[in-house]
Design a protein around this motif. Sequence first.
Motif, PDB file in Angstrom:
ATOM      1  N   ILE A 153      48.755  39.686  38.120  1.00 41.66           N
ATOM      2  CA  ILE A 153      49.805  38.922  37.454  1.00 41.66           C
ATOM      3  C   ILE A 153      51.040  39.793  37.469  1.00 41.66           C
ATOM      4  CG2 ILE A 153      50.579  37.859  35.338  1.00 41.66           C
ATOM      5  CD1 ILE A 153      47.687  37.506  34.566  1.00 41.66           C
ATOM      6  N   LEU A 205      43.450  47.898  35.083  1.00 41.02           N
ATOM      7  CA  LEU A 205      44.199  48.099  33.844  1.00 41.02           C
ATOM      8  C   LEU A 205      45.505  48.847  34.109  1.00 41.02           C
ATOM      9  CD1 LEU A 205      43.914  47.712  30.738  1.00 41.02           C
ATOM     10  CD2 LEU A 205      43.024  50.024  30.657  1.00 41.02           C
ATOM     11  N   LEU A 210      48.144  46.569  35.641  1.00 45.10           N
ATOM     12  CA  LEU A 210      48.607  45.597  34.647  1.00 45.10           C
ATOM     13  C   LEU A 210      49.605  46.240  33.700  1.00 45.10           C
ATOM     14  CD1 LEU A 210      45.552  43.499  33.527  1.00 45.10           C
ATOM     15  CD2 LEU A 210      47.669  42.716  34.547  1.00 45.10           C
ATOM     16  N   LYS A 234      34.805  37.965  38.298  1.00 49.60           N
ATOM     17  CA  LYS A 234      34.979  39.307  37.738  1.00 49.60           C
ATOM     18  C   LYS A 234      35.157  40.292  38.887  1.00 49.60           C
ATOM     19  CE  LYS A 234      33.737  38.276  33.443  1.00 49.60           C
ATOM     20  NZ  LYS A 234      34.599  38.437  32.303  1.00 49.60           N
ATOM     21  N   LEU A 250      42.952  44.802  28.047  1.00 50.43           N
ATOM     22  CA  LEU A 250      44.379  44.885  27.757  1.00 50.43           C
ATOM     23  C   LEU A 250      44.778  43.782  26.781  1.00 50.43           C
ATOM     24  CD1 LEU A 250      46.997  46.289  28.167  1.00 50.43           C
ATOM     25  CD2 LEU A 250      47.407  44.943  30.191  1.00 50.43           C
ATOM     26  N   ARG A 273      38.546  37.350  33.264  1.00 53.38           N
ATOM     27  CA  ARG A 273      38.782  38.690  33.770  1.00 53.38           C
ATOM     28  C   ARG A 273      40.024  39.290  33.123  1.00 53.38           C
ATOM     29  NH1 ARG A 273      39.805  38.471  39.887  1.00 53.38           N
ATOM     30  NH2 ARG A 273      41.303  40.105  39.459  1.00 53.38           N
ATOM     31  N   ASP A 290      43.117  40.418  33.646  1.00 50.96           N
ATOM     32  CA  ASP A 290      44.529  40.042  33.594  1.00 50.96           C
ATOM     33  C   ASP A 290      44.734  38.710  32.888  1.00 50.96           C
ATOM     34  OD1 ASP A 290      43.036  39.433  35.740  1.00 50.96           O
ATOM     35  OD2 ASP A 290      44.480  40.065  37.241  1.00 50.96           O
ATOM     36  N   TYR A 291      43.725  37.836  32.931  1.00 47.29           N
ATOM     37  CA  TYR A 291      43.838  36.605  32.175  1.00 47.29           C
ATOM     38  C   TYR A 291      43.822  36.906  30.687  1.00 47.29           C
ATOM     39  CZ  TYR A 291      43.233  33.444  36.086  1.00 47.29           C
ATOM     40  OH  TYR A 291      43.417  32.737  37.233  1.00 47.29           O
ATOM     41  N   ALA A 333      44.904  39.527  29.321  1.00 39.23           N
ATOM     42  CA  ALA A 333      46.211  40.080  28.961  1.00 39.23           C
ATOM     43  C   ALA A 333      47.195  38.960  28.671  1.00 39.23           C
ATOM     44  CB  ALA A 333      46.726  40.968  30.097  1.00 39.23           C
ATOM     45  N   ILE A 334      47.212  37.939  29.534  1.00 40.73           N
ATOM     46  CA  ILE A 334      48.215  36.896  29.351  1.00 40.73           C
ATOM     47  C   ILE A 334      47.860  36.008  28.163  1.00 40.73           C
ATOM     48  CG2 ILE A 334      47.404  35.032  30.836  1.00 40.73           C
ATOM     49  CD1 ILE A 334      50.727  36.012  31.635  1.00 40.73           C
TER      50      ILE A 334
END
Lengths: 312, 382
Positions: free
Chosen positions: A38, A107, A110, A311, B73, B128, B130-131, B133-134
């Motif tokens: 992202i 991590l 991100l 995953k 995160l 997972r 990054d999802y 995180a958002i």
Amino acid sequence: MTETELFIQLIINGVTIGSYLALIALGYTMVYGIIQLINFAHGDVYMLGFLISLTFLGFLDVNRTLGGWQLWVITFGVMFVTMLCTGTINMLIDRIGYKPLRRAPRLAVLITAVGMSFMLENLGMLWKGPSQINYPAIFPAIDILNDMLGMTTAVLFTTKDVFLMGVTVPLMVLLSLFIRNTKMGKAMRATSQDREAAALMGINVETVIRNTFFIGGALAGAAGMMVGLYLNTGRYLMGFDAGLLAFTSAVLGGIGNIGGAVLGSYVIGFLNAGSDQYLSSEWTRALVFTILILVLVFKPSGLLGERTPEKD
Amino acid sequence: MAQIWDSLTGPWRALPARQRQILTWAFSIFLLLIFPLVDNAFNWGVVNDVTDVLVLVILALGLNIVVGYAGLLDLGYAAFFAIGAYTTGILTWPGHSLQWNFWIVIWAAVIVAALFGIVIGTPTLRLRGDYLAIVTLAFGEIVPVVIRNLGGVTIGVGPWRLVSDFNLTNGVQGLNPVGRPSIWGFTFSFDPTPWYYLILIIAALVILASARLQDSRLGRAWMALREDETAADCMGVDPIRTKLLAFAIGASFSGFAGAFYAAKLQAIFPELFKFNLSVMILCMVILGGMGNIKGVVIGGMLLQLFDRVILTQTTFFVRYVGQALHISPLATIDLSLWRWFFFGLAMVVIMLVKPEGLFPSAARRAELHAAEEETLQPAERG
């Protein structure tokens, strides 16, 4: 306004919001498709597109409504240069922040992405100040239904709406043609399917990633300028807000899927307009994020996506 | 010079490691205990600021459980802080005529925050990284919005009303005043010293809890999940349950901090708990070293020192230089406007240069550099 007029207005608003969201969402979805990251900074690239185009218009010293050839040359000239700038910025973000961490734990990347986003957002604030910024109304806003067609209605549909759609839709078509028909487009599709296999087939994956970032950034820059011309105002936080909306759209459509991002953007655009109209604009964001969470939980592959987010 | 230094530190180095450790601890605790007296004697007047810094350090320790130990995160951590603060506010604000005792409320805040941790974690922890995180980012955005809008809710159809002008959070005006703690007839008020000792006790509890958790079965399960989820799952660690516990425990720490902060500030507004705060706490965790208590505490304090002291002092210096050299942009610069930019920059630079932070734990360092070293070195426990 009657009920019908309200509804028609809602559709118009939904389409305009959806159009510029789609341009931003495409960048999210393309980058995600290729490196499964992202790009948090993407919304801020859109914000920079707004600020950069504003600066170029300032250089040209235009702050009145233009007409004739001047209008088209200035608008599209500035848009082209802005797109080059934001595309390059997005490419640099990848080069500086993400490329060295390609093999690091997720991590780390991100966190870099969040840091990048925060840096750009605050650069925007330092550059043009924290308050609302006026954007010159160079594009004429003529009420089409009332003034041009001679109807009497409360629905507001202006030349600016037409212009917004007239720019965003061709850009999306161009992108889709590019991805479908060119060699680079093919390489991008291959990389997003399986990066390692693509590399084994002789595709330079780093070039593909660089191009993806460039195209995504350019589209976001165009969106930033379009929103400036359309709303005539903006602010350094606009990237954060629009970024979240666009990301939600990308997820709703199925992240990694180009058509899905466009579809998701229009759905979110309509929901946004509908919530503003029937609920209350205060709750719009809460509603959109609730949708985001619901989609992620119940259908993480989105409306059109085939792959479920596995995953790592 | 070196000889003088050696002869001075010789007796110290001659002591067994265990005793040195005890002495260091005793000395640090002694310094922390007498700090308000020193502050008073020298007229620094910084006890209040130090108290605020400790609140942030507690938050950083809570986030460290989620990000550092479990490797998830969380970008909306300020939301749990807000929930803790608002639980306290709602239960003690005179407008609600509840006015519970602070010592009960602080536990209520902890429980409510932990419950929200479970509520937000249950649907999202299957996703997972990054999802997650958002989603937490979105959660962090929703909470202030909801708080702002829960100041006068009317739900109904036509003339029928389910809820009429329901005021839970008092909207934008915020809750003011919030109930103060009192103990043995002594009520905490504007004197910062009692607040300082209270936060010191809470911080000590939180540090102790973090340290005990790190080596516990649960703590080892978190780290196993962080390093390789599939392998941990195969070894019998239930991923969802373990992650949920990380979320709940991390959130409960912020419940403590929130309750304390609300009571001390005496007034809370939705604006206090924006995304910027979440990023600052994350930055504190990263700077010191994710997953390392000492690192998070020292890193957090350093970041706050930078934010509160160094940035203003540097502003004066840069202005002085600017005036001397007649560079007008430098002469009028205000570096405190740049603070958030520097936080973003710090996150990027640390991740690129030293992802394990300034005071790393050995396990984390090995993990974050695994990609560079072709073969993974056996990680020492840090």
